[in-house]
Write an enzyme that holds these catalytic residues in place. Sequence first.
Site, PDB file in Angstrom:
ATOM      1  N   ARG A  33      11.811  -5.548   4.662  1.00  0.00           N
ATOM      2  CA  ARG A  33      11.545  -4.117   4.457  1.00  0.00           C
ATOM      3  C   ARG A  33      12.551  -3.252   5.224  1.00  0.00           C
ATOM      4  O   ARG A  33      12.889  -3.527   6.356  1.00  0.00           O
ATOM      5  CB  ARG A  33      10.138  -3.779   4.936  1.00  0.00           C
ATOM      6  N   LYS A  60       0.843  -1.213   0.000  1.00  0.00           N
ATOM      7  CA  LYS A  60       0.000   0.000   0.000  1.00  0.00           C
ATOM      8  C   LYS A  60       0.873   1.257   0.000  1.00  0.00           C
ATOM      9  O   LYS A  60       0.671   2.157  -0.816  1.00  0.00           O
ATOM     10  CB  LYS A  60      -0.926   0.028   1.235  1.00  0.00           C
ATOM     11  N   ARG A  95      -0.767  -8.549  13.079  1.00  0.00           N
ATOM     12  CA  ARG A  95      -1.332  -7.581  12.133  1.00  0.00           C
ATOM     13  C   ARG A  95      -2.104  -8.308  11.026  1.00  0.00           C
ATOM     14  O   ARG A  95      -3.165  -7.858  10.603  1.00  0.00           O
ATOM     15  CB  ARG A  95      -0.219  -6.718  11.528  1.00  0.00           C
ATOM     16  N   ARG A 113      -9.807   1.085   8.087  1.00  0.00           N
ATOM     17  CA  ARG A 113      -9.366  -0.283   8.344  1.00  0.00           C
ATOM     18  C   ARG A 113     -10.404  -1.084   9.128  1.00  0.00           C
ATOM     19  O   ARG A 113     -10.188  -2.261   9.414  1.00  0.00           O
ATOM     20  CB  ARG A 113      -8.077  -0.200   9.149  1.00  0.00           C
ATOM     21  N   ARG A 162      11.356  -1.345  10.843  1.00  0.00           N
ATOM     22  CA  ARG A 162      10.339  -0.772  11.710  1.00  0.00           C
ATOM     23  C   ARG A 162      10.187  -1.588  12.989  1.00  0.00           C
ATOM     24  O   ARG A 162      10.388  -2.790  12.973  1.00  0.00           O
ATOM     25  CB  ARG A 162       8.997  -0.762  10.952  1.00  0.00           C
TER      26      ARG A 162
HETATM   27  P1  AP5 Z   1       4.853  -1.655   1.881  1.00  0.00           P
HETATM   28  O1  AP5 Z   1       4.505  -0.783   0.715  1.00  0.00           O
HETATM   29  O2  AP5 Z   1       5.627  -1.043   3.016  1.00  0.00           O
HETATM   30  O3  AP5 Z   1       3.545  -2.429   2.417  1.00  0.00           O
HETATM   31  P2  AP5 Z   1       2.242  -1.892   3.131  1.00  0.00           P
HETATM   32  O4  AP5 Z   1       1.074  -2.582   2.486  1.00  0.00           O
HETATM   33  O5  AP5 Z   1       2.225  -0.390   3.160  1.00  0.00           O
HETATM   34  O6  AP5 Z   1       2.445  -2.534   4.563  1.00  0.00           O
HETATM   35  P3  AP5 Z   1       2.532  -1.898   6.000  1.00  0.00           P
HETATM   36  O7  AP5 Z   1       3.260  -2.905   6.855  1.00  0.00           O
HETATM   37  O8  AP5 Z   1       3.099  -0.509   5.995  1.00  0.00           O
HETATM   38  O9  AP5 Z   1       1.076  -1.865   6.385  1.00  0.00           O
HETATM   39  P4  AP5 Z   1       0.582  -1.836   7.830  1.00  0.00           P
HETATM   40  O10 AP5 Z   1      -0.871  -1.801   7.580  1.00  0.00           O
HETATM   41  O11 AP5 Z   1       1.076  -2.880   8.729  1.00  0.00           O
HETATM   42  O12 AP5 Z   1       1.249  -0.551   8.440  1.00  0.00           O
HETATM   43  P5  AP5 Z   1       0.780   0.927   8.588  1.00  0.00           P
HETATM   44  O13 AP5 Z   1       1.983   1.764   8.459  1.00  0.00           O
HETATM   45  O14 AP5 Z   1      -0.387   1.234   7.723  1.00  0.00           O
HETATM   46  O15 AP5 Z   1       5.664  -2.921   1.313  1.00  0.00           O
HETATM   47  C1  AP5 Z   1       6.192  -3.906   2.178  1.00  0.00           C
HETATM   48  C2  AP5 Z   1       7.572  -4.395   1.659  1.00  0.00           C
HETATM   49  O16 AP5 Z   1       7.393  -5.120   0.442  1.00  0.00           O
HETATM   50  C3  AP5 Z   1       8.536  -3.254   1.321  1.00  0.00           C
HETATM   51  O17 AP5 Z   1       9.828  -3.657   1.702  1.00  0.00           O
HETATM   52  C4  AP5 Z   1       8.430  -3.091  -0.206  1.00  0.00           C
HETATM   53  O18 AP5 Z   1       9.649  -2.626  -0.780  1.00  0.00           O
HETATM   54  C5  AP5 Z   1       8.110  -4.516  -0.638  1.00  0.00           C
HETATM   55  N1  AP5 Z   1       7.207  -4.584  -1.800  1.00  0.00           N
HETATM   56  C6  AP5 Z   1       6.086  -3.843  -2.006  1.00  0.00           C
HETATM   57  N2  AP5 Z   1       5.480  -4.212  -3.162  1.00  0.00           N
HETATM   58  C7  AP5 Z   1       6.244  -5.223  -3.671  1.00  0.00           C
HETATM   59  C8  AP5 Z   1       6.158  -6.024  -4.871  1.00  0.00           C
HETATM   60  N3  AP5 Z   1       5.140  -5.874  -5.749  1.00  0.00           N
HETATM   61  N4  AP5 Z   1       7.111  -6.972  -5.082  1.00  0.00           N
HETATM   62  C9  AP5 Z   1       8.140  -7.132  -4.189  1.00  0.00           C
HETATM   63  N5  AP5 Z   1       8.289  -6.403  -3.063  1.00  0.00           N
HETATM   64  C10 AP5 Z   1       7.352  -5.451  -2.801  1.00  0.00           C
HETATM   65  O19 AP5 Z   1       0.239   0.930  10.096  1.00  0.00           O
HETATM   66  C11 AP5 Z   1       1.107   0.735  11.205  1.00  0.00           C
HETATM   67  C12 AP5 Z   1       0.313   0.698  12.494  1.00  0.00           C
HETATM   68  O20 AP5 Z   1      -0.370   1.960  12.699  1.00  0.00           O
HETATM   69  C13 AP5 Z   1      -0.826  -0.338  12.588  1.00  0.00           C
HETATM   70  O21 AP5 Z   1      -0.361  -1.609  12.969  1.00  0.00           O
HETATM   71  C14 AP5 Z   1      -1.738   0.314  13.629  1.00  0.00           C
HETATM   72  O22 AP5 Z   1      -1.234   0.138  14.932  1.00  0.00           O
HETATM   73  C15 AP5 Z   1      -1.662   1.773  13.275  1.00  0.00           C
HETATM   74  N6  AP5 Z   1      -2.685   2.172  12.296  1.00  0.00           N
HETATM   75  C16 AP5 Z   1      -2.460   2.719  11.059  1.00  0.00           C
HETATM   76  N7  AP5 Z   1      -3.621   2.954  10.418  1.00  0.00           N
HETATM   77  C17 AP5 Z   1      -4.617   2.543  11.260  1.00  0.00           C
HETATM   78  C18 AP5 Z   1      -6.038   2.517  11.162  1.00  0.00           C
HETATM   79  N8  AP5 Z   1      -6.674   2.950  10.069  1.00  0.00           N
HETATM   80  N9  AP5 Z   1      -6.735   2.023  12.220  1.00  0.00           N
HETATM   81  C19 AP5 Z   1      -6.122   1.600  13.348  1.00  0.00           C
HETATM   82  N10 AP5 Z   1      -4.777   1.584  13.496  1.00  0.00           N
HETATM   83  C20 AP5 Z   1      -4.023   2.057  12.466  1.00  0.00           C
END
Ligand code: AP5
Length: 211
Positions: free
Chosen positions: A124, A13, A166, A85, A155
């Site tokens: 990552r 994402k 997660r 979410r 992270r």
């Molecule tokens: P990346 O793009 O970083 O993946 P992502 O889908 O953004 O995954 P996240 O781990 O960031 O999502 P998340 O939901 O856990 O975290 P968030 O920051 O939103 O890609 C991942 C890896 O794969 C990278 O190394 C990339 O290079 C690689 N990659 C990508 N695409 C690829 C491909 N096609 N091929 C090969 N490699 C690839 O949230 C963090 C925390 O914040 C949550 O746990 C929660 O505590 C809180 N939070 C955030 N939003 C909310 C909400 N709406 N409600 C409640 N709590 C929330």
Amino acid sequence: MRVILIGPQGAGKGTQAKRISEKTGARVISTGDMVRAEIKAGTELGRKVKEYNDRGELVPDEIIVEMAKPHLGAPEGWVLDGFPRTEAQARALEEVLAELGIGIDRVIALEAPDEVLVERLSGRRQSQATGRIYHVRYDPPPQDSEEDPGPFVQRDDDTEEAIRRRLELYHEQTEPLKRYYARQGLLAEVDATRSIPEVTEQVMKAIRENG
Ligand code: AP5
């Protein structure tokens, strides 16, 4: 253009939101980045959300909605990364958008099986200088680059235990949103196991085919 990206942790994402923003000029609104910024700044809110973040738990809906709200009227449009979410967040978003008199153009679900996601998350790395996301194998951080000098770090929530938690929460609480948006005729599913540029191409195609 107003687009929501839904997908399990590691589906890409954040990676795709940045690429879509570069192509369209829409603003990336990432609630995960907002949570991490509060933690880094050591604010009272940051201290409150750190425990949830590090355990891989969801931050309470009302805190997340308050964080996202001020950005939703952005005139350049947006790509929402990681919000909504839960169904409660989706309903709160609808209320805010109705007040602003704007709507959602498309909801893109990035699809990938759990075993691919665990490998992506454990490789990552994020730049402390620019916030850009890399992967040790699929998108390695640059070496000796002035544009992005790093350092490139893991992270706090990319531990195996937090990753598992997660993913569990995603299947339980976020995946049902696909049905919610499919009923509104907004959902497009994209195979996120393909290469990063291929996924971007499919996402852009789904946005263009809007509705
Ligand atoms: P990346 O793009 O970083 O993946 P992502 O889908 O953004 O995954 P996240 O781990 O960031 O999502 P998340 O939901 O856990 O975290 P968030 O920051 O939103 O890609 C991942 C890896 O794969 C990278 O190394 C990339 O290079 C690689 N990659 C990508 N695409 C690829 C491909 N096609 N091929 C090969 N490699 C690839 O949230 C963090 C925390 O914040 C949550 O746990 C929660 O505590 C809180 N939070 C955030 N939003 C909310 C909400 N709406 N409600 C409640 N709590 C929330």
